[in-house]
Design an enzyme around this catalytic site. Structure first.
Site, PDB file in Angstrom:
ATOM      1  N   LYS A  57      -6.761  76.989 -31.143  1.00 26.21           N
ATOM      2  CA  LYS A  57      -6.040  77.587 -32.270  1.00 26.21           C
ATOM      3  C   LYS A  57      -5.473  76.444 -33.103  1.00 26.21           C
ATOM      4  O   LYS A  57      -4.676  75.637 -32.616  1.00 26.21           O
ATOM      5  CB  LYS A  57      -4.925  78.484 -31.757  1.00 26.21           C
ATOM      6  CG  LYS A  57      -4.114  79.078 -32.887  1.00 26.21           C
ATOM      7  CD  LYS A  57      -3.142  80.103 -32.383  1.00 26.21           C
ATOM      8  CE  LYS A  57      -2.351  80.690 -33.522  1.00 26.21           C
ATOM      9  NZ  LYS A  57      -1.358  81.654 -33.044  1.00 26.21           N
ATOM     10  N   ARG A 107       1.706  85.975 -41.395  1.00 29.69           N
ATOM     11  CA  ARG A 107       3.148  85.694 -41.283  1.00 29.69           C
ATOM     12  C   ARG A 107       3.943  86.561 -42.252  1.00 29.69           C
ATOM     13  O   ARG A 107       5.090  86.914 -41.978  1.00 29.69           O
ATOM     14  CB  ARG A 107       3.413  84.204 -41.489  1.00 29.69           C
ATOM     15  CG  ARG A 107       2.831  83.367 -40.356  1.00 29.69           C
ATOM     16  CD  ARG A 107       2.984  81.868 -40.550  1.00 29.69           C
ATOM     17  NE  ARG A 107       2.263  81.125 -39.525  1.00 29.69           N
ATOM     18  CZ  ARG A 107       2.128  79.802 -39.503  1.00 29.69           C
ATOM     19  NH1 ARG A 107       2.680  79.075 -40.463  1.00 29.69           N
ATOM     20  NH2 ARG A 107       1.451  79.222 -38.528  1.00 29.69           N
ATOM     21  N   LYS A 138       3.907  74.118 -37.053  1.00 32.80           N
ATOM     22  CA  LYS A 138       3.488  74.379 -35.675  1.00 32.80           C
ATOM     23  C   LYS A 138       2.574  73.276 -35.124  1.00 32.80           C
ATOM     24  O   LYS A 138       1.853  73.477 -34.166  1.00 32.80           O
ATOM     25  CB  LYS A 138       2.801  75.753 -35.601  1.00 32.80           C
ATOM     26  CG  LYS A 138       3.715  76.924 -36.000  1.00 32.80           C
ATOM     27  CD  LYS A 138       3.116  78.289 -35.640  1.00 32.80           C
ATOM     28  CE  LYS A 138       4.094  79.427 -35.924  1.00 32.80           C
ATOM     29  NZ  LYS A 138       3.563  80.748 -35.507  1.00 32.80           N
ATOM     30  N   GLU A 161      -9.427  71.848 -24.237  1.00 32.08           N
ATOM     31  CA  GLU A 161      -8.668  73.097 -24.092  1.00 32.08           C
ATOM     32  C   GLU A 161      -9.525  74.161 -23.388  1.00 32.08           C
ATOM     33  O   GLU A 161      -9.021  74.924 -22.557  1.00 32.08           O
ATOM     34  CB  GLU A 161      -8.223  73.623 -25.463  1.00 32.08           C
ATOM     35  CG  GLU A 161      -7.103  72.812 -26.122  1.00 32.08           C
ATOM     36  CD  GLU A 161      -5.720  73.075 -25.529  1.00 32.08           C
ATOM     37  OE1 GLU A 161      -5.622  73.871 -24.579  1.00 32.08           O
ATOM     38  OE2 GLU A 161      -4.749  72.473 -26.008  1.00 32.08           O
ATOM     39  N   LYS A 181      -9.865  79.940 -33.475  1.00 30.67           N
ATOM     40  CA  LYS A 181      -9.086  80.522 -34.566  1.00 30.67           C
ATOM     41  C   LYS A 181      -8.547  79.445 -35.484  1.00 30.67           C
ATOM     42  O   LYS A 181      -8.003  78.480 -34.968  1.00 30.67           O
ATOM     43  CB  LYS A 181      -7.932  81.320 -33.944  1.00 30.67           C
ATOM     44  CG  LYS A 181      -6.965  81.896 -34.926  1.00 30.67           C
ATOM     45  CD  LYS A 181      -5.858  82.605 -34.194  1.00 30.67           C
ATOM     46  CE  LYS A 181      -4.895  83.157 -35.216  1.00 30.67           C
ATOM     47  NZ  LYS A 181      -3.715  83.693 -34.606  1.00 30.67           N
ATOM     48  N   SER A 214      -6.211  86.284 -41.219  1.00 31.58           N
ATOM     49  CA  SER A 214      -5.663  86.971 -42.395  1.00 31.58           C
ATOM     50  C   SER A 214      -6.013  86.281 -43.712  1.00 31.58           C
ATOM     51  O   SER A 214      -6.334  86.948 -44.693  1.00 31.58           O
ATOM     52  CB  SER A 214      -4.142  87.090 -42.236  1.00 31.58           C
ATOM     53  OG  SER A 214      -3.547  85.810 -42.078  1.00 31.58           O
ATOM     54  N   TYR A 223      -9.979  91.798 -39.586  1.00 31.75           N
ATOM     55  CA  TYR A 223      -9.346  92.904 -40.318  1.00 31.75           C
ATOM     56  C   TYR A 223     -10.399  93.702 -41.078  1.00 31.75           C
ATOM     57  O   TYR A 223     -10.103  94.769 -41.604  1.00 31.75           O
ATOM     58  CB  TYR A 223      -8.275  92.349 -41.267  1.00 31.75           C
ATOM     59  CG  TYR A 223      -7.255  91.525 -40.522  1.00 31.75           C
ATOM     60  CD1 TYR A 223      -6.224  92.141 -39.823  1.00 31.75           C
ATOM     61  CD2 TYR A 223      -7.351  90.130 -40.449  1.00 31.75           C
ATOM     62  CE1 TYR A 223      -5.312  91.395 -39.085  1.00 31.75           C
ATOM     63  CE2 TYR A 223      -6.456  89.370 -39.732  1.00 31.75           C
ATOM     64  CZ  TYR A 223      -5.437  90.012 -39.042  1.00 31.75           C
ATOM     65  OH  TYR A 223      -4.551  89.265 -38.303  1.00 31.75           O
TER      66      TYR A 223
HETATM   67  C1  PBG Z   1       1.045  83.460 -33.693  1.00 28.18           C
HETATM   68  C2  PBG Z   1      -0.132  84.122 -34.315  1.00 28.18           C
HETATM   69  C3  PBG Z   1      -0.631  83.823 -35.582  1.00 28.18           C
HETATM   70  C4  PBG Z   1      -1.726  84.675 -35.795  1.00 28.18           C
HETATM   71  C5  PBG Z   1      -1.865  85.448 -34.652  1.00 28.18           C
HETATM   72  N1  PBG Z   1      -0.869  85.093 -33.737  1.00 28.18           N
HETATM   73  C6  PBG Z   1      -0.229  82.911 -36.650  1.00 28.18           C
HETATM   74  C7  PBG Z   1       0.633  81.773 -36.430  1.00 28.18           C
HETATM   75  O1  PBG Z   1       0.371  80.925 -35.588  1.00 28.18           O
HETATM   76  O2  PBG Z   1       1.634  81.696 -37.146  1.00 28.18           O
HETATM   77  C8  PBG Z   1      -2.531  84.648 -37.050  1.00 28.18           C
HETATM   78  C9  PBG Z   1      -3.532  85.698 -37.277  1.00 28.18           C
HETATM   79  C10 PBG Z   1      -4.000  85.787 -38.667  1.00 28.18           C
HETATM   80  O3  PBG Z   1      -3.686  84.951 -39.547  1.00 28.18           O
HETATM   81  O4  PBG Z   1      -4.742  86.741 -38.934  1.00 28.18           O
HETATM   82  N2  PBG Z   1       1.232  83.651 -32.347  1.00 28.18           N
END
Ligand code: PBG
Length: 330
Positions: free
Chosen positions: A203, A213, A225, A241, A256, A282, A321
């Site tokens: 990720k 968010r 992050k 990982e 991701k 997203s 989505y």
């Molecule tokens: C955080 C989390 C995130 C998403 C899923 N779980 C974003 C982040 O790390 O702030 C993002 C999913 C998306 O953007 O569709 N635990």
């Protein structure tokens, strides 16, 4: 004029000359079985709040979420992934609501599994939706550092609550070290041998999470992050990982975001014996929706092309989505 000698005798176009032949030689296919639909859960029945930066996506109250899940099931979708939209007043620095076994999130999981047991329910394990700091781990008040091992205890507790509620697949999305092992051990200690773990293995610290968010109002209050999510420049690190998650007992691995990281999906699917998921996040959804709304792109064709690209890269599953829209076309 070409001579006979110059004329190509090998012509790849012969395999593209008709719809019938193109279909026969097609290497990869997108099916409904590949699709996992992420959904946002709000606390109150009757709620259906539009998410501005994700046109067509909503925060559903439990009753309307169930209705949505039934529609998805009727369309042939096998799996939904739930994210809780926690009210601001319930957020705190310890993410206490994450450990509320009677909270609206475990209740909704339980309701879906009771009403529609065939639907596979995937959950989220991370602190950010519950944390007043907007981070995936606990924040050290003095130094601002994200605390790894202190966070693991909470993740293990969340795993048990969600497994007890009936979740089929748990999705640790926080990128703390050792979380898969801790979660697996906790599950096994409680007898949840059949509860699966899909690890957010690679990720990245990505700008493509912005609209998500917005949906959860979960952006970090301070900093970014980057001390836990991966550097977008790295791919070998993703393999490390993957190795760790596999040793710790993950059942499935995820990459991701998806689109900017097709090479990482490909690398993991070459190296790993576990099924690989891509998260079409997203921001990838928002880009296509925005361009289509402006008439700059054919949104439906771009969606299908993008979803297929994950299959070609080696993904077995796609969290998107677009799942509902794509399923209604497939
Ligand atoms: C955080 C989390 C995130 C998403 C899923 N779980 C974003 C982040 O790390 O702030 C993002 C999913 C998306 O953007 O569709 N635990």
């Amino acid at each position: 004029m070409m001579t006979e000698f110059d004329r190509p005798h090998i012509r790849p176009r012969r395999n593209r000359k008709s719809a019938g032949i193109r279909a026969m030689v097609q290497e990869n296919t997108l099916t409904k079985n590949d699709l996992i639909m992420p959904l946002f859960l709000a606390g109150k029945n009757g709620a259906k709040e539009a998410i501005k930066s994700m046109p067509g996506q909503f925060r559903f109250g439990p009753d309307l979420l169930l209705k949505e899940v039934k529609e998805l099931h009727a369309l042939g979708i096998n799996c939904v992934c739930l994210f809780p939209a926690v009210e601001d007043r319930k957020k705190d620095s310890k993410a206490s609501e994450a450990m509320n076994a009677h909270g609206f999130y475990p209740k909704a999981i339980n309701m879906i599994k009771n009403e529609l047991p065939e639907m596979q329910v995937m959950t989220d394990i991370a602190l950010d939706p519950y944390s007043s700091d907007g981070h995936d781990g606990l924040v050290d008040r003095k130094t601002g550092r994200i605390l790894n091992d202190e966070t693991l205890d909470i993740l293990a507790e969340m795993a048990i609550i969600q497994a007890r509620a009936g979740a089929d697949i748990l999705g640790p999305s926080d990128m703390m070290d050792g979380r898969v092992g801790v979660i697996r051990q906790a599950l096994d200690a409680e007898g949840f041998y059949e509860t699966s773990v899909m690890s957010y293995t690679a990720k990245y610290a990505s700008a493509f999470y912005g609209p998500f968010r917005d949906a959860l109002e979960s952006a970090p209050k301070k900093g970014d992050k980057k001390t836990y999510q991966m550097n977008p420049a790295n791919v070998k690190e993703a393999l490390l990982e993957a190795e760790l998650d596999t040793e710790e007992g993950a059942d499935m691995l995820m990459v991701k975001p998806g689109l900017p990281y097709l090479d990482v999906i490909s690398a993991l699917s070459d190296e790993s014996l576990l099924p690989i998921a891509a998260y079409n996040v997203s921001g990838e959804y928002a880009m296509i929706k925005a361009a289509a709304a402006n008439g700059w792109i054919d949104g439906e064709k771009a969606m299908m092309e993008m979803l297929l690209s994950f299959k070609r890269a080696g993904a077995d599953m796609i969290l998107s989505y677009f799942s509902k829209e794509a399923a209604s076309i497939l």
